[in-house]
Design a protein around this motif. Sequence first.
Motif, PDB file in Angstrom:
ATOM      1  N   ASP A 237      -2.907 -11.325  -3.979  1.00 48.29           N
ATOM      2  CA  ASP A 237      -3.964  -9.160  -3.813  1.00 48.29           C
ATOM      3  C   ASP A 237      -3.010  -9.198  -2.864  1.00 48.29           C
ATOM      4  O   ASP A 237      -2.218  -9.306  -1.810  1.00 48.29           O
ATOM      5  CB  ASP A 237      -5.066  -9.653  -4.452  1.00 48.29           C
ATOM      6  CG  ASP A 237      -5.766  -9.822  -2.805  1.00 48.29           C
ATOM      7  OD1 ASP A 237      -5.592 -10.405  -1.841  1.00 48.29           O
ATOM      8  OD2 ASP A 237      -6.850  -9.471  -2.969  1.00 48.29           O
TER       9      ASP A 237
ATOM     10  N   PHE B 256      -1.542  -0.963  -3.484  1.00 45.71           N
ATOM     11  CA  PHE B 256      -2.607  -0.739  -4.074  1.00 45.71           C
ATOM     12  C   PHE B 256      -2.179   1.389  -4.072  1.00 45.71           C
ATOM     13  O   PHE B 256      -0.972   1.226  -3.136  1.00 45.71           O
ATOM     14  CB  PHE B 256      -3.426   0.361  -2.809  1.00 45.71           C
ATOM     15  CG  PHE B 256      -4.996  -1.071  -2.818  1.00 45.71           C
ATOM     16  CD1 PHE B 256      -5.068  -2.198  -3.429  1.00 45.71           C
ATOM     17  CD2 PHE B 256      -5.535  -0.683  -1.400  1.00 45.71           C
ATOM     18  CE1 PHE B 256      -6.702  -2.814  -4.301  1.00 45.71           C
ATOM     19  CE2 PHE B 256      -6.351  -2.141  -1.567  1.00 45.71           C
ATOM     20  CZ  PHE B 256      -7.019  -2.591  -2.975  1.00 45.71           C
TER      21      PHE B 256
ATOM     22  N   ASP C 186      -4.803  -8.562  -0.265  1.00 45.50           N
ATOM     23  CA  ASP C 186      -4.482  -8.352   0.657  1.00 45.50           C
ATOM     24  C   ASP C 186      -4.386 -10.735   1.043  1.00 45.50           C
ATOM     25  O   ASP C 186      -4.685 -10.946   2.351  1.00 45.50           O
ATOM     26  CB  ASP C 186      -6.470  -8.961   0.675  1.00 45.50           C
ATOM     27  CG  ASP C 186      -6.383  -7.204   1.172  1.00 45.50           C
ATOM     28  OD1 ASP C 186      -6.133  -6.098   1.436  1.00 45.50           O
ATOM     29  OD2 ASP C 186      -7.695  -6.926   0.259  1.00 45.50           O
TER      30      ASP C 186
ATOM     31  N   SER D 266      -0.588  -6.079  -7.990  1.00 45.74           N
ATOM     32  CA  SER D 266      -1.716  -6.383  -6.751  1.00 45.74           C
ATOM     33  C   SER D 266      -0.999  -5.574  -6.247  1.00 45.74           C
ATOM     34  O   SER D 266      -1.162  -5.619  -5.053  1.00 45.74           O
ATOM     35  CB  SER D 266      -1.431  -7.577  -6.227  1.00 45.74           C
ATOM     36  OG  SER D 266      -1.710  -8.364  -7.141  1.00 45.74           O
TER      37      SER D 266
ATOM     38  N   ASP E 230      -6.513  -6.025  -5.809  1.00 44.76           N
ATOM     39  CA  ASP E 230      -7.949  -6.544  -5.192  1.00 44.76           C
ATOM     40  C   ASP E 230      -8.322  -7.658  -5.761  1.00 44.76           C
ATOM     41  O   ASP E 230      -9.418  -7.774  -6.851  1.00 44.76           O
ATOM     42  CB  ASP E 230      -8.768  -5.466  -4.961  1.00 44.76           C
ATOM     43  CG  ASP E 230      -9.880  -5.915  -3.327  1.00 44.76           C
ATOM     44  OD1 ASP E 230      -9.542  -7.670  -2.477  1.00 44.76           O
ATOM     45  OD2 ASP E 230     -11.202  -5.508  -3.242  1.00 44.76           O
TER      46      ASP E 230
ATOM     47  N   HIS F 137     -10.941  -0.861  -2.065  1.00 44.53           N
ATOM     48  CA  HIS F 137     -11.183  -2.526  -2.497  1.00 44.53           C
ATOM     49  C   HIS F 137     -12.329  -3.050  -3.549  1.00 44.53           C
ATOM     50  O   HIS F 137     -13.062  -2.118  -3.177  1.00 44.53           O
ATOM     51  CB  HIS F 137     -11.292  -3.496  -1.260  1.00 44.53           C
ATOM     52  CG  HIS F 137     -10.311  -3.891  -0.333  1.00 44.53           C
ATOM     53  ND1 HIS F 137      -9.452  -3.151   0.578  1.00 44.53           N
ATOM     54  CD2 HIS F 137      -9.483  -4.916  -0.742  1.00 44.53           C
ATOM     55  CE1 HIS F 137      -8.528  -3.696   0.871  1.00 44.53           C
ATOM     56  NE2 HIS F 137      -8.466  -4.777   0.499  1.00 44.53           N
TER      57      HIS F 137
ATOM     58  N   ARG G 110       0.430  -1.379   0.243  1.00 46.34           N
ATOM     59  CA  ARG G 110       0.075  -0.185  -0.019  1.00 46.34           C
ATOM     60  C   ARG G 110       1.196   1.455  -0.111  1.00 46.34           C
ATOM     61  O   ARG G 110       1.610   1.295   1.179  1.00 46.34           O
ATOM     62  CB  ARG G 110      -1.394  -0.347   1.128  1.00 46.34           C
ATOM     63  CG  ARG G 110      -2.242  -1.148   0.701  1.00 46.34           C
ATOM     64  CD  ARG G 110      -2.945  -1.247   2.713  1.00 46.34           C
ATOM     65  NE  ARG G 110      -3.927  -2.335   2.262  1.00 46.34           N
ATOM     66  CZ  ARG G 110      -4.129  -3.410   2.100  1.00 46.34           C
ATOM     67  NH1 ARG G 110      -3.103  -4.098   2.590  1.00 46.34           N
ATOM     68  NH2 ARG G 110      -5.208  -3.856   2.470  1.00 46.34           N
TER      69      ARG G 110
END
Length: 529
Positions: free
Chosen positions: A380, A241, A382, A239, A403, A344, A214
């Motif tokens: 991904d 953010f 998460d 993958s 996501d 997400h 992130r």
Amino acid sequence: MRVLTTTLLAIAACAASSVAQGDWVGGQRFFVAPGGDDANTGLSRAQAWRTLTFAASQVRTLSLQSPVTLNVMPGTYGADETYPIRFPARGVAVEADGPGVVITGDDIDATIWIDSTGQGPNTVLQGLTLIDGNSGVLIDPINLTPPIVIPLPADAVTIRDCTFDDNLAGIIVVVQPGRRATHVIERNEILGSFSTGIDIVCAGESSTWVRANRLIFNEKGMTIFATSPPRACQPRIESNFFVENPCHLISTGGSPYVVNNTMAFASSVFGSPCGIQHTAFGAESITIVNNVLWNPGVPELAITGAFSIAFNDIEDPLDPNVGINNNVSIPPGFVSPALPFDVHLTTASPLIGLGQRGAVLPPTALSTGTLTHRVDVGMDVDGDSRMSDFNDDGQAQVEIGGDEVNTARLAVTAGADAFGNMGTSGGPINLTVTITGAPLAGVFLYQWFTDGTTPIAQSLFADPFGCLTMNPAQWALMASGTLSAGGATSFTFPLPTPLSQTETEFYLQAVTTQTGLDITNRQRLEFNP
């Protein structure tokens, strides 16, 4: 039933192997604590050293003979440290021994500098919070021992589960001429960098894998500058953010692969916002596949040179890529399109199943003997597998963006902290694992170990699920059963007690079956005697 079981085992092996990261098995163990003393032995929590500076000076030589794990006890480090704190690029794991390890830099030097090459597995930084440094981590192998004998790559560092805040730069990777780098930067949170979140400067060969991070409100999310021959610098950006960075990705030279990222809501604080900017020096080519580019700045894509752009969701409907190569312009359906932004996907997002199934990251420029190294779209932001079929249409298409929507989840409910550390207290561990998913679905729970040699494993693609190779002897079916009418079940089983001086890592992942196959997120666990 035998055919089904065999298929499940093969699929689970592929899913499991997606995390083959060159992780740790064994090694000498030492401890550092804010209340320790550098006159101590460092061999136990009660005999912990006080400073990371002293600990680094002690483990540097030891790591040339065998792996070393440096357990860092929770607390704040900084006042007594001398920066940069220097570790070798192989043979040392610096791990938080519980949440709350904060290292405060001096705004002048790198906080941690990884600068030489030893033997053994890749160096690992795990669970640390690094703030107020000139850079949080600088990887620049300059004081080099003789090159490592193939098949081990020359420089391999894993940075995972760390937080970088208010540094000039979060992570800087320098690949010197004549060097090869196969670093992994994963599951980190990098925010508030005054220059860039992740910076790769490449004069050698690099396939640094940047995934599941992130990057939030940095002046630039990520920058790449390559002067090596065309296609020798091929970072994999997968993958992640990218949120509220004025510019998300600026690439000059090199041939990066930008796959399954979400880039959204670029900030105009530092000037005109931008999405992806790429300038080629010559024969380089950028690959941009399966990304969400939503309000990332204007233009979303500014590409000079060769490119492959497909299966992206691009906000500007007038972008010349929209309408060709399966590029679309549709509202992605974020959970929260307002501050604080949560990008997400909702379970009703139109991007579910629209990604390119075959978006496998191609072979790198690196070779080990006659074998090439390749990584796959496997996880991904998460930790969910990129093999889910959430909309049950029988197609293992991935979602567009960082996501992967997934209702099959795995949680370790006993014996592990936020970083997967499990204290054994000298005895066996009874581990409880809870799996949720579709009511009455069958479930198979797997455990596996990695080989500890390289952070980027050789990959073979098994359509339609994707796969990274692994040794079948390293994984095992631990439990199987059926989810309840409420869609949940728990398994409790004993794990073997490791040797007293090892910190063995392993992974858990499950497959649930009903109308299709759903592969859960994966959990990394580690014995901490």
